[in-house]
Motif scaffolding. Structure first.
Motif, mmCIF file in Angstrom:
data_model
loop_
_atom_site.group_PDB
_atom_site.id
_atom_site.type_symbol
_atom_site.label_atom_id
_atom_site.label_comp_id
_atom_site.label_asym_id
_atom_site.label_seq_id
_atom_site.Cartn_x
_atom_site.Cartn_y
_atom_site.Cartn_z
ATOM 1 N N HIS A 88 0.841 -1.202 0.000
ATOM 2 C CA HIS A 88 0.000 0.000 0.000
ATOM 3 C C HIS A 88 0.878 1.255 0.000
ATOM 4 O O HIS A 88 1.921 1.282 0.645
ATOM 5 C CB HIS A 88 -0.912 -0.023 1.231
ATOM 6 N N PRO A 89 0.459 2.306 -0.726
ATOM 7 C CA PRO A 89 1.261 3.531 -0.766
ATOM 8 C C PRO A 89 1.451 4.184 0.611
ATOM 9 O O PRO A 89 2.451 4.861 0.845
ATOM 10 C CB PRO A 89 0.469 4.473 -1.693
ATOM 11 N N ASP A 90 0.511 3.983 1.525
ATOM 12 C CA ASP A 90 0.618 4.558 2.870
ATOM 13 C C ASP A 90 1.239 3.572 3.861
ATOM 14 O O ASP A 90 1.020 3.689 5.073
ATOM 15 C CB ASP A 90 -0.772 4.967 3.376
ATOM 16 N N HIS A 91 2.018 2.640 3.347
ATOM 17 C CA HIS A 91 2.584 1.564 4.172
ATOM 18 C C HIS A 91 3.326 2.087 5.404
ATOM 19 O O HIS A 91 3.285 1.460 6.460
ATOM 20 C CB HIS A 91 3.520 0.697 3.327
ATOM 21 N N GLU A 92 3.994 3.197 5.289
ATOM 22 C CA GLU A 92 4.822 3.704 6.387
ATOM 23 C C GLU A 92 4.045 4.535 7.409
ATOM 24 O O GLU A 92 4.628 4.972 8.393
ATOM 25 C CB GLU A 92 5.983 4.540 5.830
ATOM 26 N N THR A 93 2.761 4.752 7.201
ATOM 27 C CA THR A 93 2.006 5.553 8.161
ATOM 28 C C THR A 93 1.730 4.747 9.423
ATOM 29 O O THR A 93 1.647 3.518 9.392
ATOM 30 C CB THR A 93 0.670 6.045 7.570
ATOM 31 N N LEU A 94 1.566 5.462 10.511
ATOM 32 C CA LEU A 94 1.310 4.822 11.802
ATOM 33 C C LEU A 94 0.003 4.025 11.762
ATOM 34 O O LEU A 94 -0.073 2.909 12.280
ATOM 35 C CB LEU A 94 1.270 5.878 12.905
ATOM 36 N N ARG A 95 -1.014 4.583 11.130
ATOM 37 C CA ARG A 95 -2.313 3.908 11.044
ATOM 38 C C ARG A 95 -2.180 2.557 10.343
ATOM 39 O O ARG A 95 -2.665 1.536 10.842
ATOM 40 C CB ARG A 95 -3.311 4.792 10.297
ATOM 41 N N LEU A 96 -1.502 2.540 9.214
ATOM 42 C CA LEU A 96 -1.375 1.278 8.476
ATOM 43 C C LEU A 96 -0.458 0.293 9.203
ATOM 44 O O LEU A 96 -0.679 -0.929 9.143
ATOM 45 C CB LEU A 96 -0.873 1.535 7.047
ATOM 46 N N GLN A 97 0.550 0.799 9.895
ATOM 47 C CA GLN A 97 1.410 -0.090 10.683
ATOM 48 C C GLN A 97 0.610 -0.805 11.770
ATOM 49 O O GLN A 97 0.799 -1.997 12.002
ATOM 50 C CB GLN A 97 2.563 0.704 11.311
ATOM 51 N N TRP A 98 -0.307 -0.080 12.421
ATOM 52 C CA TRP A 98 -1.152 -0.699 13.445
ATOM 53 C C TRP A 98 -2.094 -1.724 12.821
ATOM 54 O O TRP A 98 -2.335 -2.790 13.406
ATOM 55 C CB TRP A 98 -1.947 0.364 14.211
ATOM 56 N N ILE A 99 -2.611 -1.425 11.651
ATOM 57 C CA ILE A 99 -3.490 -2.384 10.967
ATOM 58 C C ILE A 99 -2.704 -3.641 10.610
ATOM 59 O O ILE A 99 -3.169 -4.767 10.812
ATOM 60 C CB ILE A 99 -4.139 -1.750 9.718
ATOM 61 N N GLU A 100 -1.486 -3.450 10.088
ATOM 62 C CA GLU A 100 -0.638 -4.603 9.750
ATOM 63 C C GLU A 100 -0.325 -5.447 10.982
ATOM 64 O O GLU A 100 -0.423 -6.673 10.946
ATOM 65 C CB GLU A 100 0.684 -4.144 9.127
ATOM 66 N N GLN A 101 0.083 -4.797 12.048
ATOM 67 C CA GLN A 101 0.443 -5.531 13.261
ATOM 68 C C GLN A 101 -0.765 -6.247 13.858
ATOM 69 O O GLN A 101 -0.658 -7.373 14.349
ATOM 70 C CB GLN A 101 1.078 -4.604 14.289
ATOM 71 N N GLY A 102 -1.915 -5.589 13.829
ATOM 72 C CA GLY A 102 -3.142 -6.231 14.316
ATOM 73 C C GLY A 102 -3.520 -7.438 13.474
ATOM 74 O O GLY A 102 -3.920 -8.484 14.010
ATOM 75 N N THR A 103 -3.386 -7.302 12.162
ATOM 76 C CA THR A 103 -3.691 -8.423 11.262
ATOM 77 C C THR A 103 -2.725 -9.577 11.497
ATOM 78 O O THR A 103 -3.129 -10.743 11.562
ATOM 79 C CB THR A 103 -3.629 -7.955 9.790
ATOM 80 N N ASN A 104 -1.447 -9.262 11.635
ATOM 81 C CA ASN A 104 -0.437 -10.290 11.881
ATOM 82 C C ASN A 104 -0.686 -10.985 13.219
ATOM 83 O O ASN A 104 -0.592 -12.212 13.322
ATOM 84 C CB ASN A 104 0.954 -9.662 11.845
ATOM 85 N N THR A 105 -1.014 -10.209 14.244
ATOM 86 C CA THR A 105 -1.298 -10.789 15.560
ATOM 87 C C THR A 105 -2.524 -11.692 15.495
ATOM 88 O O THR A 105 -2.531 -12.796 16.064
ATOM 89 C CB THR A 105 -1.504 -9.679 16.604
ATOM 90 N N ALA A 106 -3.559 -11.261 14.797
ATOM 91 C CA ALA A 106 -4.767 -12.080 14.647
ATOM 92 C C ALA A 106 -4.450 -13.382 13.911
ATOM 93 O O ALA A 106 -4.953 -14.451 14.270
ATOM 94 C CB ALA A 106 -5.860 -11.305 13.921
ATOM 95 N N ALA A 107 -3.597 -13.306 12.887
ATOM 96 C CA ALA A 107 -3.205 -14.513 12.151
ATOM 97 C C ALA A 107 -2.453 -15.476 13.061
ATOM 98 O O ALA A 107 -2.680 -16.694 13.031
ATOM 99 C CB ALA A 107 -2.341 -14.141 10.946
ATOM 100 N N GLN A 108 -1.561 -14.954 13.883
ATOM 101 C CA GLN A 108 -0.806 -15.806 14.798
ATOM 102 C C GLN A 108 -1.704 -16.414 15.867
ATOM 103 O O GLN A 108 -1.520 -17.575 16.247
ATOM 104 C CB GLN A 108 0.334 -15.009 15.429
ATOM 105 N N LEU A 109 -2.668 -15.647 16.350
ATOM 106 C CA LEU A 109 -3.620 -16.188 17.334
ATOM 107 C C LEU A 109 -4.483 -17.291 16.714
ATOM 108 O O LEU A 109 -4.770 -18.294 17.372
ATOM 109 C CB LEU A 109 -4.495 -15.077 17.899
ATOM 110 N N ALA A 110 -4.882 -17.096 15.469
ATOM 111 C CA ALA A 110 -5.663 -18.127 14.780
ATOM 112 C C ALA A 110 -4.830 -19.403 14.641
ATOM 113 O O ALA A 110 -5.321 -20.511 14.882
ATOM 114 C CB ALA A 110 -6.118 -17.635 13.403
ATOM 115 N N PHE A 111 -3.556 -19.248 14.279
ATOM 116 C CA PHE A 111 -2.685 -20.419 14.158
ATOM 117 C C PHE A 111 -2.477 -21.094 15.514
ATOM 118 O O PHE A 111 -2.512 -22.325 15.610
ATOM 119 C CB PHE A 111 -1.333 -20.021 13.551
#
Length: 134
Positions: A88-111
């Motif tokens: 995403h073009p806004d990859h470096e923004t704080l908002r998108l970083q939190w979305i990425e980290q939340g998504t990654n954490t949710a994926a790890q919890l699912a696993f």
């Protein structure tokens, strides 16, 4: 992550020889160095995590841990959702970083949930299937 994924896949397939896994990782790492990009490594990590979840879902199915298949599938969806976020073009923004980290954490919890359900099924009942996955 990609090295860990390759090693875990090899560990989950105990009859597989080690050298194809080493060859794939070496080729990807070499390609990343030659290209001057981490993209091949990210692709391998995503493919590796997806493969691990598929193997886990198959193993859960063999153990009749059907409840584990859903979180394995959810984990695949969440890991796949990280790809467009990374590009995403806004990859470096704080908002998108939190979305990425939340998504990654949710994926790890699912696993984690899926693996726990699979191990619980493994310990609670004998399986008519051999221990080897392939």
């Amino acid at each position: 992550m990609s090295a860990g994924a390759v090693l875990l896949i090899w560990a989950l397939l105990p009859t597989a020889p080690w050298w194809p896994f080493a060859a794939v990782y070496t080729a990807v790492a070499g390609g990343a160095l030659l290209a001057g990009s981490m993209k091949p490594v990210f692709i391998l990590a995503t493919a590796g995590v997806t493969t691990i979840s598929v193997i886990g879902a198959v193993y859960a199915g063999r153990r009749r841990a059907r409840l584990a298949i859903a979180p394995y599938t959810l984990g695949i969806v969440l890991v796949t959702a990280l790809v467009p976020l990374r590009n995403h073009p806004d990859h470096e923004t704080l908002r998108l970083q939190w979305i990425e980290q939340g998504t990654n954490t949710a994926a790890q919890l699912a696993f984690l949930a899926a693996a726990w359900l699979t191990v619980r099924a493994y310990r609670s009942s004998p399986s008519p299937f051999p221990e080897v996955l392939v």
